[in-house]
Design an enzyme around this catalytic site. Structure first.
Site, short mmCIF file in Angstrom:
data_model
loop_
_atom_site.label_atom_id
_atom_site.label_comp_id
_atom_site.label_asym_id
_atom_site.label_seq_id
_atom_site.Cartn_x
_atom_site.Cartn_y
_atom_site.Cartn_z
N HIS A 2 0.84 -1.19 0.00
CA HIS A 2 0.00 0.00 0.00
C HIS A 2 0.88 1.25 0.00
CE1 HIS A 2 -3.21 -2.77 1.40
NE2 HIS A 2 -4.04 -1.87 0.89
N LYS A 57 -0.42 4.81 4.54
CA LYS A 57 -1.28 3.86 5.26
C LYS A 57 -0.63 3.52 6.60
CE LYS A 57 -3.72 -0.55 4.85
NZ LYS A 57 -4.99 -0.11 5.43
P1 NAD Z 1 -6.71 10.08 5.32
O1 NAD Z 1 -5.65 10.22 6.34
O2 NAD Z 1 -6.54 10.70 3.97
O3 NAD Z 1 -8.09 10.65 5.91
C1 NAD Z 1 -8.55 10.42 7.19
C2 NAD Z 1 -9.23 11.70 7.65
O4 NAD Z 1 -9.92 11.47 8.86
C3 NAD Z 1 -8.24 12.84 7.88
O5 NAD Z 1 -8.70 13.98 7.18
C4 NAD Z 1 -8.31 13.06 9.39
O6 NAD Z 1 -8.13 14.41 9.74
C5 NAD Z 1 -9.74 12.59 9.66
N1 NAD Z 1 -10.04 12.25 11.05
C6 NAD Z 1 -9.23 11.68 11.98
N2 NAD Z 1 -9.89 11.53 13.15
C7 NAD Z 1 -11.13 12.02 12.94
C8 NAD Z 1 -12.29 12.13 13.75
N3 NAD Z 1 -12.29 11.75 15.03
N4 NAD Z 1 -13.41 12.67 13.21
C9 NAD Z 1 -13.41 13.08 11.93
N5 NAD Z 1 -12.35 13.00 11.12
C10 NAD Z 1 -11.23 12.48 11.62
O7 NAD Z 1 -6.99 8.52 5.21
P2 NAD Z 1 -7.82 7.74 4.09
O8 NAD Z 1 -6.90 7.32 2.99
O9 NAD Z 1 -9.04 8.52 3.75
O10 NAD Z 1 -8.20 6.40 4.89
C11 NAD Z 1 -8.97 6.46 6.08
C12 NAD Z 1 -9.10 5.07 6.67
O11 NAD Z 1 -9.81 4.23 5.76
C13 NAD Z 1 -7.79 4.34 6.96
O12 NAD Z 1 -7.93 3.59 8.15
C14 NAD Z 1 -7.61 3.41 5.78
O13 NAD Z 1 -6.82 2.26 6.09
C15 NAD Z 1 -9.06 3.03 5.53
N6 NAD Z 1 -9.39 2.57 4.16
C16 NAD Z 1 -10.33 1.60 4.08
C17 NAD Z 1 -10.79 1.17 2.85
C18 NAD Z 1 -11.92 0.17 2.78
O14 NAD Z 1 -12.28 -0.27 1.67
N7 NAD Z 1 -12.52 -0.20 3.89
C19 NAD Z 1 -10.25 1.73 1.67
C20 NAD Z 1 -9.26 2.73 1.81
C21 NAD Z 1 -8.85 3.16 3.06
#
Ligand code: NAD
Length: 229
Positions: free
Chosen positions: A136, A140
């Site tokens: 990834h 991540k």
């Molecule tokens: P990212 O870091 O770009 O975005 C996460 C956002 O959440 C950030 O803007 C951060 O400020 C915000 N955040 C943190 N704590 C918060 C809270 N308490 N309330 C509101 N916002 C908050 O990350 P991303 O690439 O968007 O990924 C987010 C998560 O999703 C990760 O855990 C990643 O592993 C997961 N993910 C899952 C899938 C899936 O298919 N399930 C796919 C991609 C990513």
């Protein structure tokens, strides 16, 4: 039109927002890290379902706040499995619907079924070793990926009882690749699922969020996939 509460406005949250109209959804409200779970408690908008793409440390407080408001949630955030038993109890107490999926790609779940089938076939062949490698992007946070752990569990559930070597790579912008390998004395089988575009996860999250509206209980992608057949 399904009204979505977007919890987290990072890479995934932004994609969900962009693609929502294609799924007859609109983002009714947005909670950022500046607001945190207090933003959920203070909501005034009418919401049908929430989508959480935040950080592992944020999931528990978010789910408690959503449960208290009676809002169902599709959790895409990964890396919080240790909290799952406690959060299942919270969701049950408040009677909300939760879909927890470390990977919202439909193709990945088809891949997982193929991996489980292969693992079951190789289970009795003692000379065959198995591994999982996932790669990834460098941002991540959790490793191995939730999906790698799910694949490992699927292989074990299919009867593969020997050690499964799991390794991770974090580099550049890789959207997500999972390879499962089986290595015998004179042959190797590899199965690979490659994400070319992170939109696949946002699309899956939107589809699943619509499915979750009005449901109660703790769901996984298996529950959703069963109804697709
Ligand atoms: P990212 O870091 O770009 O975005 C996460 C956002 O959440 C950030 O803007 C951060 O400020 C915000 N955040 C943190 N704590 C918060 C809270 N308490 N309330 C509101 N916002 C908050 O990350 P991303 O690439 O968007 O990924 C987010 C998560 O999703 C990760 O855990 C990643 O592993 C997961 N993910 C899952 C899938 C899936 O298919 N399930 C796919 C991609 C990513």
């Amino acid at each position: 039109m399904t009204r979505i509460l977007l919890v987290g406005h990072g890479r995934m949250g932004t994609l969900v927002e962009q693609l929502a109209p294609e799924y007859d959804c609109e983002v009714g409200a947005l909670v950022t890290s500046a607001q945190g779970s207090k933003g959920i408690a203070d909501l005034t908008e009418v919401i049908d379902v929430a989508i959480d793409f935040t950080a592992p440390s944020a999931v528990a407080a978010n789910l408690r706040a959503l449960a208290a408001r009676g809002i169902n949630v599709a959790i895409g955030t990964t890396g919080w499995l240790d909290d799952e038993p406690a959060l299942r109890a919270v969701a049950g107490r408040y009677g909300i619907g939760v879909m927890a999926a470390s990977n919202f790609s439909i193709g990945l779940h088809v891949f997982r079924a193929a991996v489980a089938r292969a693992a079951g076939r190789f289970a009795a062949q003692q000379d065959v070793g198995a591994w999982i490698h996932e790669a990834h992007h460098s941002a991540k946070k959790d490793a191995p990926s939730g999906t790698a752990l799910t694949l490992k569990q699927a292989m074990e559930d299919a009867g593969y009882g020997r050690a499964i070597d799991v390794s991770s790579t974090r580099a550049g912008s890789i959207p997500g690749t999972h390879t499962v390998g089986f290595d015998g004395r004179s042959e190797t089988v590899t199965l690979t699922h490659t994400v070319r575009d992170r939109a696949v996860f946002a699309r899956g999250a939107l589809e699943v969020a619509r499915w979750l509206v009005g449901r109660r209980g703790w769901f996984t992608m298996d529950d959703y996939m069963k109804e697709l057949r």
